[in-house]
Design a protein around this motif. Structure first.
Motif, mmCIF file in Angstrom:
data_model
loop_
_atom_site.group_PDB
_atom_site.id
_atom_site.type_symbol
_atom_site.label_atom_id
_atom_site.label_comp_id
_atom_site.label_asym_id
_atom_site.label_seq_id
_atom_site.Cartn_x
_atom_site.Cartn_y
_atom_site.Cartn_z
ATOM 1 N N LEU A 26 0.798 -1.206 0.000
ATOM 2 C CA LEU A 26 0.000 0.000 0.000
ATOM 3 C C LEU A 26 0.837 1.265 0.000
ATOM 4 C CD1 LEU A 26 -2.997 0.039 0.007
ATOM 5 C CD2 LEU A 26 -2.976 0.006 2.481
ATOM 6 N N ALA A 27 2.046 1.182 0.512
ATOM 7 C CA ALA A 27 2.892 2.377 0.636
ATOM 8 C C ALA A 27 3.069 3.102 -0.686
ATOM 9 C CB ALA A 27 4.253 1.993 1.215
ATOM 10 N N ALA A 28 3.021 2.375 -1.779
ATOM 11 C CA ALA A 28 3.225 2.998 -3.089
ATOM 12 C C ALA A 28 2.044 3.856 -3.529
ATOM 13 C CB ALA A 28 3.500 1.924 -4.137
ATOM 14 N N VAL A 29 0.843 3.561 -3.043
ATOM 15 C CA VAL A 29 -0.338 4.291 -3.509
ATOM 16 C C VAL A 29 -0.929 5.240 -2.476
ATOM 17 C CG1 VAL A 29 -0.976 2.578 -5.249
ATOM 18 C CG2 VAL A 29 -1.863 2.351 -2.918
ATOM 19 N N LEU A 30 -0.447 5.186 -1.261
ATOM 20 C CA LEU A 30 -0.955 6.088 -0.230
ATOM 21 C C LEU A 30 -0.345 7.477 -0.388
ATOM 22 C CD1 LEU A 30 -0.828 3.812 2.929
ATOM 23 C CD2 LEU A 30 -2.867 4.738 1.863
ATOM 24 N N PRO A 31 -1.114 8.523 -0.048
ATOM 25 C CA PRO A 31 -0.509 9.857 -0.049
ATOM 26 C C PRO A 31 0.582 9.912 1.010
ATOM 27 C CG PRO A 31 -2.776 9.922 0.791
ATOM 28 C CD PRO A 31 -2.502 8.521 0.346
ATOM 29 N N LYS A 32 1.561 10.726 0.773
ATOM 30 C CA LYS A 32 2.702 10.806 1.690
ATOM 31 C C LYS A 32 2.712 12.150 2.400
ATOM 32 C CE LYS A 32 5.217 7.572 -1.161
ATOM 33 N NZ LYS A 32 3.987 6.869 -1.384
ATOM 34 N N PHE A 44 6.235 11.534 12.365
ATOM 35 C CA PHE A 44 6.661 10.439 11.498
ATOM 36 C C PHE A 44 6.276 10.715 10.056
ATOM 37 C CE2 PHE A 44 2.401 8.973 12.683
ATOM 38 C CZ PHE A 44 1.908 8.437 11.510
ATOM 39 N N ALA A 45 6.980 10.032 9.154
ATOM 40 C CA ALA A 45 6.715 10.135 7.721
ATOM 41 C C ALA A 45 5.664 9.086 7.370
ATOM 42 C CB ALA A 45 7.986 9.910 6.925
ATOM 43 N N PHE A 46 4.530 9.539 6.862
ATOM 44 C CA PHE A 46 3.454 8.633 6.468
ATOM 45 C C PHE A 46 3.596 8.285 5.003
ATOM 46 C CE2 PHE A 46 -0.777 7.607 4.900
ATOM 47 C CZ PHE A 46 -1.237 6.742 5.881
ATOM 48 N N PRO A 47 3.466 7.048 4.614
ATOM 49 C CA PRO A 47 3.222 5.855 5.406
ATOM 50 C C PRO A 47 4.492 5.086 5.755
ATOM 51 C CG PRO A 47 2.879 5.319 3.112
ATOM 52 C CD PRO A 47 3.288 6.782 3.170
ATOM 53 N N ASN A 48 5.645 5.536 5.282
ATOM 54 C CA ASN A 48 6.883 4.749 5.406
ATOM 55 C C ASN A 48 7.242 4.375 6.844
ATOM 56 O OD1 ASN A 48 7.021 4.910 2.660
ATOM 57 N ND2 ASN A 48 8.519 6.553 2.628
ATOM 58 N N ALA A 49 6.992 5.259 7.805
ATOM 59 C CA ALA A 49 7.339 4.950 9.190
ATOM 60 C C ALA A 49 6.462 3.843 9.770
ATOM 61 C CB ALA A 49 7.235 6.210 10.047
ATOM 62 N N LEU A 50 5.365 3.539 9.110
ATOM 63 C CA LEU A 50 4.472 2.494 9.589
ATOM 64 C C LEU A 50 4.925 1.106 9.144
ATOM 65 C CD1 LEU A 50 1.020 4.174 8.897
ATOM 66 C CD2 LEU A 50 2.444 4.330 10.937
ATOM 67 N N LEU A 51 5.776 1.053 8.137
ATOM 68 C CA LEU A 51 6.221 -0.235 7.619
ATOM 69 C C LEU A 51 7.115 -0.939 8.637
ATOM 70 C CD1 LEU A 51 6.938 0.797 3.931
ATOM 71 C CD2 LEU A 51 4.890 -0.286 4.860
ATOM 72 N N THR A 134 -9.535 5.431 -1.402
ATOM 73 C CA THR A 134 -9.405 4.460 -2.488
ATOM 74 C C THR A 134 -8.312 3.447 -2.174
ATOM 75 O OG1 THR A 134 -10.213 6.052 -4.113
ATOM 76 C CG2 THR A 134 -8.960 4.181 -4.961
ATOM 77 N N ALA A 135 -7.160 3.922 -1.728
ATOM 78 C CA ALA A 135 -6.039 3.028 -1.426
ATOM 79 C C ALA A 135 -6.378 2.034 -0.326
ATOM 80 C CB ALA A 135 -4.811 3.850 -1.036
ATOM 81 N N LEU A 136 -7.182 2.460 0.645
ATOM 82 C CA LEU A 136 -7.526 1.593 1.766
ATOM 83 C C LEU A 136 -8.812 0.793 1.533
ATOM 84 C CD1 LEU A 136 -6.643 3.995 4.701
ATOM 85 C CD2 LEU A 136 -5.364 1.979 3.942
ATOM 86 N N GLY A 137 -9.448 1.010 0.380
ATOM 87 C CA GLY A 137 -10.678 0.278 0.085
ATOM 88 C C GLY A 137 -11.872 0.789 0.874
ATOM 89 N N GLY A 149 -0.506 -4.288 8.014
ATOM 90 C CA GLY A 149 0.562 -5.221 8.342
ATOM 91 C C GLY A 149 1.924 -4.604 8.105
ATOM 92 N N PRO A 150 2.986 -5.320 8.445
ATOM 93 C CA PRO A 150 4.347 -4.804 8.333
ATOM 94 C C PRO A 150 4.767 -4.365 6.934
ATOM 95 C CG PRO A 150 4.319 -6.823 9.624
ATOM 96 C CD PRO A 150 2.952 -6.653 9.035
ATOM 97 N N THR A 151 4.150 -4.923 5.896
ATOM 98 C CA THR A 151 4.508 -4.502 4.535
ATOM 99 C C THR A 151 3.480 -3.538 3.955
ATOM 100 O OG1 THR A 151 3.419 -6.422 3.550
ATOM 101 C CG2 THR A 151 5.787 -6.620 4.032
ATOM 102 N N GLY A 152 2.565 -3.054 4.800
ATOM 103 C CA GLY A 152 1.601 -2.059 4.357
ATOM 104 C C GLY A 152 0.286 -2.617 3.851
ATOM 105 N N GLN A 153 0.083 -3.920 3.937
ATOM 106 C CA GLN A 153 -1.171 -4.502 3.463
ATOM 107 C C GLN A 153 -2.268 -4.306 4.516
ATOM 108 O OE1 GLN A 153 1.382 -6.115 4.782
ATOM 109 N NE2 GLN A 153 0.853 -8.156 5.496
ATOM 110 N N VAL A 154 -3.498 -4.133 4.053
ATOM 111 C CA VAL A 154 -4.637 -4.020 4.955
ATOM 112 C C VAL A 154 -4.990 -5.425 5.436
ATOM 113 C CG1 VAL A 154 -7.066 -3.360 5.192
ATOM 114 C CG2 VAL A 154 -5.525 -1.952 3.813
#
Length: 177
Positions: A26-32, A44-51, A134-137, A149-154
């Motif tokens: 998801l990190a690729a399609v989420l706004p930063k 923190f930097a969204f979403p990268n710091a959440l990974l 949209t990115a989060l459905g 999750g750790p790789t950004g998946q819902v």
């Protein structure tokens, strides 16, 4: 080259591509954006710091939902003892066109958070609401609780008032990951 020899090569390329896409998640399609908590203590930097961690996000798109999001933060807080790899934050999503009013908006937000101990976990985020939903459905939801999750998946999401059954459902999703 014969067609039968090409098929394993194509499958290998497709598998590699899908693995790379999964890793980006998801990190690729989420706004930063750079998020700063209402207390000013968290950043923190969204979403990268959440990974790399499981993250529960209480996400709101309208100020009237602050009490619901706050209730969710408090109800989900006990889950942090069950997973050392879990963070829980609230993100108040605000359209970028209001960024010039951020001082007034954030002052209002500080007043609406009834439990002042949560201020370090509440983050205003000036981002494109439609892109984020949209990115989060999420479709028409005005607020939602999402487990990334750790790789950004819902891994889990609910758009309802927090209940003990919802906490249990989230706990199961965290434990199964």
């Amino acid at each position: 080259m014969k067609p039968l020899r090409i098929i394993p090569l194509i499958l290998a390329v497709l598998l590699t591509f899908s693995t790379c896409t999964w890793g980006v998640g998801l990190a690729a399609v989420l706004p930063k954006g750079e998020l700063v908590s209402l207390s000013g203590a968290g950043k923190f930097a969204f979403p990268n710091a959440l990974l790399g961690k499981n993250t529960v996000i209480a996400m709101g798109f309208h100020p009237r939902h602050q009490p619901t999001l706050e209730k969710g933060l408090l109800m989900f807080d006990g889950l942090r003892t069950q997973s050392s790899n879990l963070q829980i934050v609230e993100i108040a999503v605000i359209e970028p066109r209001y960024k010039a009013l951020n001082g007034s908006i954030e002052a209002f937000m500080r007043k609406t958070v009834s439990n002042k101990m949560l201020m370090s976990r509440v983050y205003p985020f000036y981002a494109d609401t439609k892109q984020l939903k949209t990115a989060l459905g999420l479709q028409k939801e005005e607020y939602s609780f999402v487990l990334l999750g750790p790789t950004g998946q819902v891994l889990w999401k609910k758009s309802a008032q927090p209940t003990p059954a919802m906490v249990e459902s989230l706990r199961q999703a965290i434990l199964s990951n």
